[in-house]
Scaffold this motif. Structure first.
Motif, mmCIF file in Angstrom:
data_model
loop_
_atom_site.group_PDB
_atom_site.id
_atom_site.type_symbol
_atom_site.label_atom_id
_atom_site.label_comp_id
_atom_site.label_asym_id
_atom_site.label_seq_id
_atom_site.Cartn_x
_atom_site.Cartn_y
_atom_site.Cartn_z
ATOM 1 N N MET A 134 9.867 5.753 0.724
ATOM 2 C CA MET A 134 8.480 5.476 0.784
ATOM 3 C C MET A 134 8.184 4.237 0.617
ATOM 4 O O MET A 134 6.977 3.895 0.814
ATOM 5 N N ALA A 135 8.804 3.315 0.306
ATOM 6 C CA ALA A 135 8.553 1.963 0.293
ATOM 7 C C ALA A 135 8.339 1.257 1.654
ATOM 8 O O ALA A 135 7.668 0.327 1.777
ATOM 9 N N ASP A 136 9.170 2.027 2.630
ATOM 10 C CA ASP A 136 8.827 1.706 4.092
ATOM 11 C C ASP A 136 9.300 2.908 4.936
ATOM 12 O O ASP A 136 10.369 2.919 5.449
ATOM 13 N N PRO A 137 8.436 3.750 5.032
ATOM 14 C CA PRO A 137 8.552 5.140 5.839
ATOM 15 C C PRO A 137 8.305 4.691 7.406
ATOM 16 O O PRO A 137 8.637 5.714 8.436
ATOM 17 N N MET A 182 -5.412 0.939 -2.987
ATOM 18 C CA MET A 182 -5.523 -0.566 -3.546
ATOM 19 C C MET A 182 -4.143 -1.334 -3.612
ATOM 20 O O MET A 182 -3.944 -2.289 -3.406
ATOM 21 N N GLY A 183 -3.289 -0.529 -4.251
ATOM 22 C CA GLY A 183 -1.896 -1.012 -4.410
ATOM 23 C C GLY A 183 -1.209 -1.205 -3.174
ATOM 24 O O GLY A 183 -0.692 -2.334 -3.088
ATOM 25 N N ASN A 184 -1.129 -0.332 -2.004
ATOM 26 C CA ASN A 184 -0.768 -0.360 -0.844
ATOM 27 C C ASN A 184 -1.386 -1.876 -0.168
ATOM 28 O O ASN A 184 -0.618 -2.544 0.478
ATOM 29 N N SER A 185 -2.633 -2.077 -0.117
ATOM 30 C CA SER A 185 -3.391 -3.032 0.470
ATOM 31 C C SER A 185 -2.791 -4.394 -0.372
ATOM 32 O O SER A 185 -2.832 -5.353 0.479
ATOM 33 N N TYR A 216 8.081 2.208 -5.352
ATOM 34 C CA TYR A 216 7.137 3.006 -4.922
ATOM 35 C C TYR A 216 7.226 4.432 -5.640
ATOM 36 O O TYR A 216 8.345 4.597 -5.954
ATOM 37 N N GLY A 217 6.364 5.248 -5.553
ATOM 38 C CA GLY A 217 6.540 6.469 -6.481
ATOM 39 C C GLY A 217 7.149 7.508 -5.435
ATOM 40 O O GLY A 217 7.216 7.411 -3.908
#
Length: 419
Positions: A19-22, A262-265, A398-399
């Motif tokens: 999920m850190a980079d899907p 917000m975190g992803n951004s 990442y979660g």
């Protein structure tokens, strides 16, 4: 390269590292065609068929005992856990996004009488005040944990203010909402998650019922009063269960998804595309467009489950009635037939046609609020802390949630503050 089947097994497990980079997996999925059958579900990753499914009259909400995803797990559950799963679906089906057709029109019409553009726009000044207060509490330290000390607080305070929920109850509300988020994208055969979610949902139901009882006929916020008194045709009102479910949806969507966005951004702007952060520093008028591009490129919602009510064909794949169809929103948002050079992040792009807020009748009621919160965040941070950066850019955690993507931890350094 990992095979598509192996990647999807990791994705639906779910796997925090994936999920850190899907996005490489999403590219593989698009290359496999508009639709792809994986076990008990069909995944749709191309933009046009995804958008069509979101509005098709034969498409139904996905949390249902009729769906293939439900049927695939119940044989492995005990009777008590099957009952809990059915009760959870019954609760979800009372939300605005949990029903279709005339039932959906009725609930949405009632909700819209309260959640008006005027009510949302009135929150803009309050959102700026909360943002400034949260930053004031960390500005002297130089570094702070962005998710825990800012991103989860801002939307949670805003939504609790709007619904007149006491500040001392925010933490408990957050815990309940987080459990809901884990369940929607979870493996439903995981009885631990199932039982925890059941406990949280009905604890939240009991809590909110008590809140409503104390607000009826008394002083409260404009939004809460409007929901309590919302009337439709022939003096139609929300039932108590409907009101609880609707507000649960607002709390969850207005807090959990915005926190993750917000975190992803911040990861996208401060680690992966620093030049775009610099562009926003120099041209703050680009912020509204940047919000749309972040929603398209780094949005929280990775997919939504739907059901089709009759046999059909999607993208060359045969789909049986009540099969679970996964509308892979995050994959569709990078489809180059809809967004040229879709893997490129560009804050000057006109990307407002993304599917991150859904499309058609189920378009997110809280979209305007999320946009205001994100625009306030970007304008404030790029102006006050233009040198802001990540403390551990190569170790963002990442979660493990395949449906709602976002970092669990994000230490940041602020740099010099500009007046």
């Amino acid at each position: 390269m990992t095979t598509l089947e192996d990647g999807l097994l990791r994705f639906f497990r779910p796997d925090a590292e994936l999920m850190a980079d899907p996005f490489p997996l999403y590219a593989q999925l698009r290359e496999a065609g508009p639709a792809y059958r994986f076990k008990d579900r069909v995944l749709v990753s191309h933009f046009e068929p995804a958008r069509e499914l979101l509005v098709a009259p034969t498409t139904r909400q996905g949390l249902s005992v009729r769906g293939s995803r439900y049927r695939a797990v119940i044989d492995g559950l005990g009777e008590d856990d099957v009952t809990k799963l059915v009760e959870l679906f019954g609760f979800y089906e009372k939300r605005v996004s949990g029903v279709d057709g005339d039932k959906h029109k009725r609930l949405r019409r009632l909700a819209q009488r309260a959640f008006t553009h005027r009510v949302v726009s009135q929150m803009e000044q309050r959102i700026q005040e909360i943002t400034d207060q949260l930053l004031a509490s960390v500005a002297d330290r130089g570094t702070f944990e962005f998710v825990e000390e800012f991103a989860y607080h801002l939307p949670l305070i805003v939504i609790c203010d709007m619904f007149d929920i006491p500040s001392e109850d925010r933490g408990q509300l957050r815990d309940w909402a987080s459990d809901l988020g884990r369940f929607v994208g979870a493996d439903w055969s995981d009885v631990k998650t199932l039982r925890e979610t059941h406990r949280s949902v009905f604890a939240m139901r009991e809590y909110l019922t008590g809140v409503f009882a104390g607000k009826r006929g008394g002083e409260t916020t404009e939004l809460m009063a409007a929901l309590l008194n919302a009337e439709g045709d022939e003096e139609d009102h929300f039932t108590e269960d409907e009101l609880v479910a609707v507000i649960t949806q607002f709390v969850f969507a207005g807090h959990e998804t915005t926190t993750n966005l917000m975190g992803n951004s911040m990861v996208t702007l401060l680690r992966d595309h620093r030049e775009q952060w610099e562009l926003l520093r120099e041209q703050p008028e680009l912020v509204p467009g940047a919000v749309e591009e972040l929603l398209r490129y780094s949005g929280t919602t990775q997919y939504v489950d739907k059901l089709v009510s009759e046999d059909c064909e999607i993208g060359g794949v045969e789909v049986k009635a009540w099969d679970t169809v996964v509308v892979a929103v995050a994959a569709a948002n990078r489809d180059e037939t809809a967004f040229p050079d879709g893997e490129r992040f560009d804050v000057t792009r006109d990307g407002k046609s993304h599917l991150s807020f859904g499309f058609g009748p189920h378009h997110c009621l809280g979209a305007a609020l999320a946009r205001i919160e994100m625009a306030t965040l970007l304008r404030t941070l790029t102006r006050r802390f233009p040198e802001m950066g990540l403390v551990e850019p190569e170790h963002v955690v990442y979660g493990a949630n395949s449906m709602l993507r976002g970092p669990e931890r994000l230490p940041v350094r602020l740099g010099r503050e500009h007046s």
